[in-house]
Design a protein around this motif. Structure first.
Motif, PDB file in Angstrom:
ATOM      1  N   ARG A 172      26.954  57.595 -56.804  1.00  0.00           N
ATOM      2  CA  ARG A 172      25.536  57.575 -56.453  1.00  0.00           C
ATOM      3  C   ARG A 172      25.097  56.463 -55.521  1.00  0.00           C
ATOM      4  O   ARG A 172      23.999  56.487 -55.017  1.00  0.00           O
ATOM      5  CB  ARG A 172      24.696  57.520 -57.728  1.00  0.00           C
ATOM      6  CG  ARG A 172      24.819  58.781 -58.531  1.00  0.00           C
ATOM      7  CD  ARG A 172      24.235  59.918 -57.739  1.00  0.00           C
ATOM      8  NE  ARG A 172      24.504  61.183 -58.385  1.00  0.00           N
ATOM      9  CZ  ARG A 172      24.551  62.325 -57.755  1.00  0.00           C
ATOM     10  NH1 ARG A 172      24.376  62.377 -56.477  1.00  0.00           N
ATOM     11  NH2 ARG A 172      24.785  63.423 -58.404  1.00  0.00           N
ATOM     12  N   ARG A 173      25.957  55.461 -55.252  1.00  0.00           N
ATOM     13  CA  ARG A 173      25.608  54.386 -54.321  1.00  0.00           C
ATOM     14  C   ARG A 173      26.857  54.027 -53.540  1.00  0.00           C
ATOM     15  O   ARG A 173      27.882  53.683 -54.119  1.00  0.00           O
ATOM     16  CB  ARG A 173      25.100  53.160 -55.063  1.00  0.00           C
ATOM     17  CG  ARG A 173      24.624  52.056 -54.145  1.00  0.00           C
ATOM     18  CD  ARG A 173      24.095  50.877 -54.943  1.00  0.00           C
ATOM     19  NE  ARG A 173      23.445  49.913 -54.103  1.00  0.00           N
ATOM     20  CZ  ARG A 173      24.058  48.962 -53.402  1.00  0.00           C
ATOM     21  NH1 ARG A 173      25.372  48.868 -53.450  1.00  0.00           N
ATOM     22  NH2 ARG A 173      23.378  48.118 -52.666  1.00  0.00           N
ATOM     23  N   GLU A 180      18.922  51.710 -45.548  1.00  0.00           N
ATOM     24  CA  GLU A 180      19.392  52.595 -46.606  1.00  0.00           C
ATOM     25  C   GLU A 180      18.869  54.001 -46.373  1.00  0.00           C
ATOM     26  O   GLU A 180      17.861  54.204 -45.699  1.00  0.00           O
ATOM     27  CB  GLU A 180      19.022  52.096 -47.993  1.00  0.00           C
ATOM     28  CG  GLU A 180      17.551  51.961 -48.263  1.00  0.00           C
ATOM     29  CD  GLU A 180      17.284  51.396 -49.657  1.00  0.00           C
ATOM     30  OE1 GLU A 180      17.951  50.430 -50.062  1.00  0.00           O
ATOM     31  OE2 GLU A 180      16.410  51.945 -50.321  1.00  0.00           O
ATOM     32  N   ARG A 207      18.991  58.138 -48.408  1.00  0.00           N
ATOM     33  CA  ARG A 207      19.398  58.959 -49.549  1.00  0.00           C
ATOM     34  C   ARG A 207      19.654  60.384 -49.072  1.00  0.00           C
ATOM     35  O   ARG A 207      18.859  60.965 -48.342  1.00  0.00           O
ATOM     36  CB  ARG A 207      18.310  58.956 -50.616  1.00  0.00           C
ATOM     37  CG  ARG A 207      18.752  59.646 -51.901  1.00  0.00           C
ATOM     38  CD  ARG A 207      17.763  59.471 -53.013  1.00  0.00           C
ATOM     39  NE  ARG A 207      17.526  58.100 -53.374  1.00  0.00           N
ATOM     40  CZ  ARG A 207      18.258  57.385 -54.218  1.00  0.00           C
ATOM     41  NH1 ARG A 207      19.345  57.917 -54.763  1.00  0.00           N
ATOM     42  NH2 ARG A 207      17.940  56.142 -54.516  1.00  0.00           N
ATOM     43  N   THR A 257      22.935  60.867 -53.211  1.00  0.00           N
ATOM     44  CA  THR A 257      23.682  59.633 -53.016  1.00  0.00           C
ATOM     45  C   THR A 257      22.886  58.671 -52.150  1.00  0.00           C
ATOM     46  O   THR A 257      22.330  59.061 -51.126  1.00  0.00           O
ATOM     47  CB  THR A 257      25.043  59.925 -52.350  1.00  0.00           C
ATOM     48  OG1 THR A 257      25.788  60.784 -53.212  1.00  0.00           O
ATOM     49  CG2 THR A 257      25.826  58.656 -52.092  1.00  0.00           C
ATOM     50  N   LEU A 258      22.821  57.412 -52.577  1.00  0.00           N
ATOM     51  CA  LEU A 258      22.143  56.373 -51.813  1.00  0.00           C
ATOM     52  C   LEU A 258      23.190  55.640 -50.984  1.00  0.00           C
ATOM     53  O   LEU A 258      24.178  55.132 -51.519  1.00  0.00           O
ATOM     54  CB  LEU A 258      21.433  55.391 -52.745  1.00  0.00           C
ATOM     55  CG  LEU A 258      20.768  54.203 -52.058  1.00  0.00           C
ATOM     56  CD1 LEU A 258      19.618  54.674 -51.166  1.00  0.00           C
ATOM     57  CD2 LEU A 258      20.277  53.208 -53.087  1.00  0.00           C
TER      58      LEU A 258
END
Length: 67
Positions: A10-11, A46, A48, A54-55
């Motif tokens: 997720r990151r 950043e 998403r 997903t970041l």
């Protein structure tokens, strides 16, 4: 061979060499992926993914020539 990562991470930190940024990235497993989408990370650092959530976080400076 580079290790493939799951699309459920997720990151993910990326660098200028990963630009233009898109999800899924080349080192992700493709059999369970969504369509490729380009992500605008240059302005805020950043982005998403609208498909999988997903970041992506930019780690380090942008290369010269990027805005």
């Amino acid at each position: 061979m580079a290790e493939l990562i799951d699309n459920n991470q997720r990151r993910i930190e990326v660098t200028a060499k990963d630009l233009p940024l898109h999800c899924p990235m080349p080192n992700m497993r493709l059999w369970d992926s969504h369509p490729r989408v380009f992500l605008p990370i240059e302005e805020t650092g950043e982005a998403r993914c609208p498909y999988c959530g997903t970041l992506y976080v930019l780690n380090g400076p942008l290369p010269h020539g990027h805005h």
